[in-house]
Motif scaffolding. Structure first.
Motif, PDB file in Angstrom:
ATOM      1  N   GLN A  94       0.817  -1.223   0.000  1.00 21.67           N
ATOM      2  CA  GLN A  94       0.000   0.000   0.000  1.00 21.67           C
ATOM      3  C   GLN A  94       0.852   1.276   0.000  1.00 21.67           C
ATOM      4  O   GLN A  94       0.516   2.272   0.630  1.00 21.67           O
ATOM      5  N   GLU A  95       1.961   1.189  -0.709  1.00 22.15           N
ATOM      6  CA  GLU A  95       2.812   2.358  -0.886  1.00 22.15           C
ATOM      7  C   GLU A  95       2.155   3.330  -1.869  1.00 22.15           C
ATOM      8  O   GLU A  95       2.420   4.520  -1.863  1.00 22.15           O
ATOM      9  N   ILE A  96       1.296   2.774  -2.728  1.00 27.02           N
ATOM     10  CA  ILE A  96       0.523   3.578  -3.677  1.00 27.02           C
ATOM     11  C   ILE A  96      -0.876   3.782  -3.122  1.00 27.02           C
ATOM     12  O   ILE A  96      -1.575   2.828  -2.805  1.00 27.02           O
ATOM     13  N   ARG A  97      -1.260   5.034  -2.989  1.00 26.88           N
ATOM     14  CA  ARG A  97      -2.586   5.355  -2.448  1.00 26.88           C
ATOM     15  C   ARG A  97      -3.672   5.030  -3.473  1.00 26.88           C
ATOM     16  O   ARG A  97      -3.401   4.829  -4.650  1.00 26.88           O
ATOM     17  N   HIS A  98      -4.925   4.992  -2.990  1.00 26.28           N
ATOM     18  CA  HIS A  98      -6.044   4.689  -3.876  1.00 26.28           C
ATOM     19  C   HIS A  98      -6.108   5.667  -5.049  1.00 26.28           C
ATOM     20  O   HIS A  98      -6.383   5.269  -6.184  1.00 26.28           O
ATOM     21  N   GLU A  99      -5.857   6.938  -4.761  1.00 24.59           N
ATOM     22  CA  GLU A  99      -5.930   7.952  -5.811  1.00 24.59           C
ATOM     23  C   GLU A  99      -4.891   7.675  -6.902  1.00 24.59           C
ATOM     24  O   GLU A  99      -5.173   7.807  -8.098  1.00 24.59           O
ATOM     25  N   GLU A 100      -3.684   7.285  -6.489  1.00 21.06           N
ATOM     26  CA  GLU A 100      -2.635   6.989  -7.459  1.00 21.06           C
ATOM     27  C   GLU A 100      -2.989   5.744  -8.276  1.00 21.06           C
ATOM     28  O   GLU A 100      -2.723   5.686  -9.483  1.00 21.06           O
ATOM     29  N   LEU A 101      -3.576   4.747  -7.631  1.00 15.03           N
ATOM     30  CA  LEU A 101      -4.001   3.537  -8.336  1.00 15.03           C
ATOM     31  C   LEU A 101      -5.041   3.873  -9.398  1.00 15.03           C
ATOM     32  O   LEU A 101      -4.959   3.404 -10.545  1.00 15.03           O
ATOM     33  N   LEU A 102      -6.006   4.706  -9.037  1.00 14.44           N
ATOM     34  CA  LEU A 102      -7.064   5.068  -9.986  1.00 14.44           C
ATOM     35  C   LEU A 102      -6.511   5.887 -11.150  1.00 14.44           C
ATOM     36  O   LEU A 102      -6.923   5.712 -12.297  1.00 14.44           O
ATOM     37  N   ARG A 103      -5.582   6.777 -10.851  1.00 15.97           N
ATOM     38  CA  ARG A 103      -4.952   7.555 -11.925  1.00 15.97           C
ATOM     39  C   ARG A 103      -4.161   6.646 -12.862  1.00 15.97           C
ATOM     40  O   ARG A 103      -4.159   6.846 -14.086  1.00 15.97           O
ATOM     41  N   LEU A 104      -3.481   5.657 -12.279  1.00 17.00           N
ATOM     42  CA  LEU A 104      -2.711   4.721 -13.092  1.00 17.00           C
ATOM     43  C   LEU A 104      -3.626   3.925 -14.018  1.00 17.00           C
ATOM     44  O   LEU A 104      -3.334   3.780 -15.214  1.00 17.00           O
ATOM     45  N   ILE A 105      -4.735   3.431 -13.488  1.00 20.76           N
ATOM     46  CA  ILE A 105      -5.674   2.654 -14.302  1.00 20.76           C
ATOM     47  C   ILE A 105      -6.223   3.510 -15.433  1.00 20.76           C
ATOM     48  O   ILE A 105      -6.297   3.067 -16.591  1.00 20.76           O
ATOM     49  N   TRP A 106      -6.618   4.730 -15.109  1.00 15.45           N
ATOM     50  CA  TRP A 106      -7.145   5.629 -16.143  1.00 15.45           C
ATOM     51  C   TRP A 106      -6.106   5.895 -17.223  1.00 15.45           C
ATOM     52  O   TRP A 106      -6.403   5.828 -18.427  1.00 15.45           O
ATOM     53  N   ALA A 107      -4.863   6.177 -16.812  1.00 16.30           N
ATOM     54  CA  ALA A 107      -3.808   6.502 -17.763  1.00 16.30           C
ATOM     55  C   ALA A 107      -3.462   5.309 -18.642  1.00 16.30           C
ATOM     56  O   ALA A 107      -3.294   5.446 -19.863  1.00 16.30           O
ATOM     57  N   VAL A 108      -3.371   4.124 -18.037  1.00 14.68           N
ATOM     58  CA  VAL A 108      -3.035   2.924 -18.805  1.00 14.68           C
ATOM     59  C   VAL A 108      -4.120   2.641 -19.841  1.00 14.68           C
ATOM     60  O   VAL A 108      -3.835   2.311 -21.003  1.00 14.68           O
ATOM     61  N   GLY A 109      -5.375   2.780 -19.443  1.00 18.03           N
ATOM     62  CA  GLY A 109      -6.468   2.570 -20.383  1.00 18.03           C
ATOM     63  C   GLY A 109      -6.435   3.555 -21.539  1.00 18.03           C
ATOM     64  O   GLY A 109      -6.739   3.207 -22.685  1.00 18.03           O
ATOM     65  N   LYS A 110      -6.032   4.781 -21.256  1.00 13.42           N
ATOM     66  CA  LYS A 110      -6.012   5.823 -22.291  1.00 13.42           C
ATOM     67  C   LYS A 110      -4.808   5.678 -23.218  1.00 13.42           C
ATOM     68  O   LYS A 110      -4.910   5.906 -24.429  1.00 13.42           O
ATOM     69  N   LEU A 111      -3.662   5.299 -22.662  1.00 14.39           N
ATOM     70  CA  LEU A 111      -2.426   5.280 -23.433  1.00 14.39           C
ATOM     71  C   LEU A 111      -2.164   3.958 -24.156  1.00 14.39           C
ATOM     72  O   LEU A 111      -1.546   3.943 -25.212  1.00 14.39           O
ATOM     73  N   SER A 112      -2.621   2.850 -23.575  1.00 20.38           N
ATOM     74  CA  SER A 112      -2.242   1.540 -24.116  1.00 20.38           C
ATOM     75  C   SER A 112      -2.995   1.180 -25.389  1.00 20.38           C
ATOM     76  O   SER A 112      -2.488   0.454 -26.238  1.00 20.38           O
ATOM     77  N   ARG A 113      -4.237   1.644 -25.533  1.00 17.71           N
ATOM     78  CA  ARG A 113      -5.031   1.454 -26.751  1.00 17.71           C
ATOM     79  C   ARG A 113      -5.059  -0.005 -27.228  1.00 17.71           C
ATOM     80  O   ARG A 113      -4.808  -0.314 -28.378  1.00 17.71           O
ATOM     81  N   GLY A 114      -5.345  -0.888 -26.291  1.00 15.33           N
ATOM     82  CA  GLY A 114      -5.538  -2.289 -26.654  1.00 15.33           C
ATOM     83  C   GLY A 114      -4.290  -3.127 -26.674  1.00 15.33           C
ATOM     84  O   GLY A 114      -4.357  -4.330 -26.947  1.00 15.33           O
ATOM     85  N   ALA A 115      -3.109  -2.537 -26.385  1.00 16.89           N
ATOM     86  CA  ALA A 115      -1.860  -3.303 -26.445  1.00 16.89           C
ATOM     87  C   ALA A 115      -1.390  -3.740 -25.058  1.00 16.89           C
ATOM     88  O   ALA A 115      -0.230  -4.053 -24.862  1.00 16.89           O
ATOM     89  N   LEU A 116      -2.299  -3.776 -24.104  1.00 12.81           N
ATOM     90  CA  LEU A 116      -1.949  -4.097 -22.719  1.00 12.81           C
ATOM     91  C   LEU A 116      -1.753  -5.603 -22.549  1.00 12.81           C
ATOM     92  O   LEU A 116      -2.479  -6.405 -23.143  1.00 12.81           O
ATOM     93  N   GLN A 117      -0.759  -5.973 -21.745  1.00 15.51           N
ATOM     94  CA  GLN A 117      -0.556  -7.381 -21.421  1.00 15.51           C
ATOM     95  C   GLN A 117      -1.624  -7.823 -20.417  1.00 15.51           C
ATOM     96  O   GLN A 117      -1.976  -7.078 -19.503  1.00 15.51           O
ATOM     97  N   GLN A 118      -2.132  -9.049 -20.563  1.00 18.86           N
ATOM     98  CA  GLN A 118      -3.183  -9.545 -19.669  1.00 18.86           C
ATOM     99  C   GLN A 118      -2.735  -9.546 -18.221  1.00 18.86           C
ATOM    100  O   GLN A 118      -3.514  -9.240 -17.312  1.00 18.86           O
ATOM    101  N   SER A 119      -1.470  -9.852 -17.969  1.00 18.36           N
ATOM    102  CA  SER A 119      -0.974  -9.905 -16.586  1.00 18.36           C
ATOM    103  C   SER A 119      -1.028  -8.535 -15.913  1.00 18.36           C
ATOM    104  O   SER A 119      -1.314  -8.431 -14.713  1.00 18.36           O
ATOM    105  N   VAL A 120      -0.764  -7.470 -16.678  1.00 18.55           N
ATOM    106  CA  VAL A 120      -0.831  -6.117 -16.116  1.00 18.55           C
ATOM    107  C   VAL A 120      -2.277  -5.732 -15.838  1.00 18.55           C
ATOM    108  O   VAL A 120      -2.600  -5.163 -14.788  1.00 18.55           O
TER     109      VAL A 120
END
Length: 317
Positions: free
Chosen positions: A182-208
């Motif tokens: 829990q070194e990453i706060r909830h807010e940082e986790l949510l920002r990361l999810i939003w950013a990954v969804g926006k930037l990856s454009r379908g090229a995300l690895q299933q494990s991530v």
């Protein structure tokens, strides 16, 4: 600037030049430390002081080191002070000149501070920043990764979806470690999810994708209703989605809290959870369709092969 040096001064010219350079560097450090300290304390001086500071700062940007440039823009962002275009142009040039000397944290602070101030850097600056980022990404900690990707998405900086996919895979262990403790706060986790969804454009690895879904499940019990809503929105944008078990588990956990929310908030969260479930169902239907298509193609190939074998046998007879 120091006094002009005549040719007759000969030997002392280099000494004076060195002294002037050292003085400029020291002045740049003092200025950056000042605005950083004010930003840290949340103490905003009056407008005349700010204007004077920016005027002096503009003259020292070229002499500033990467850390000092970071401290300066960070302090201005904390105070909500947006410099004028001429200052920003000088800052753009100064940071571009030493971009490959920044640490991963420094590059993250550069873009995050510009997001806070509503600054849109030039296309050339973005390209240089991306090149610098690719050199130091391997040394980035989880906090720097989260901040970098969030700010890059906000500033529409093209990272390249395949590079991003491999980089997230490379940083998977570090992100996993930070999320578990829990070194990453909830807010940082949510920002990361939003950013990954926006930037990856379908090229995300299933494990991530699964990792992000898993930690949303772990955090769901302590998230506010707004955070639950954002988590559902963010997960729905990931491609591929987290595995079905994770999506269902998150929806069940978040859904169990709706009855404790005011009606309007609960309705909003429920609507986004429903959309996430629908996206998961559509994914399952698509997978089933693909599997059916594969089986049909296999059956057709086998039928054609059998027909060819029969024809060959008839010809031999």
């Amino acid at each position: 600037p120091g006094p002009a040096i005549s040719p007759a001064q000969g030997a002392v010219a280099d000494d004076n030049t060195s002294s002037n350079s050292s003085s400029s560097s020291s002045f740049a450090q003092d200025l950056s430390n000042t605005i950083w300290a004010l930003g840290s304390l949340g103490v905003k001086p009056d407008a005349p002081w700010i204007n004077s500071y920016l005027a002096f700062s503009a003259k020292s940007l070229r002499a500033a080191k990467p850390q000092e440039l970071c401290n300066t823009i960070w302090g201005l962002a904390r105070l909500g002070v947006r410099p004028d275009p001429s200052w920003l142009q000088g800052f753009d040039a100064a940071t571009s000149a030493c971009m490959f000397e920044f640490t991963a944290q420094g590059l993250a602070d550069l873009v995050a501070s510009q997001v806070s101030l509503g600054i849109r850097p030039s296309g050339a600056w973005k390209e240089t920043w991306v090149q610098g980022l690719k050199q130091v990404w391997g040394s980035a900690d989880a906090a720097a990764m989260c901040k970098t990707l969030w700010a890059a998405a906000r500033l529409h900086i093209p990272l390249g979806k395949y590079w991003l996919s491999q980089s997230l895979l490379q940083g998977h262990e570090e992100l996993q470690r930070a999320l578990i403790i829990q070194e990453i706060r909830h807010e940082e986790l949510l920002r990361l999810i939003w950013a990954v969804g926006k930037l990856s454009r379908g090229a995300l690895q299933q494990s991530v994708s699964d990792m992000l879904g898993l930690h949303c499940c772990r955090a769901a019990a302590k998230m506010s209703w707004q955070q639950l809503q954002r988590a559902a929105q963010g997960l729905r944008k990931l491609r591929p989605l987290p595995r079905q078990q994770l999506v269902c588990y998150f929806c069940d956990l978040a859904g169990s809290r709706i009855s404790y929310m005011p009606a309007e908030q609960g309705s909003s969260v429920g609507r986004h959870l429903h959309l996430l479930r629908v996206a998961d169902e559509q994914r399952q239907l698509k997978l089933q369709k693909q599997q059916t298509q594969w089986h049909l193609e296999q059956a057709l190939q086998q039928a054609l092969l059998k027909q060819q074998q029969q024809q060959q046998q008839q010809q031999q007879q």
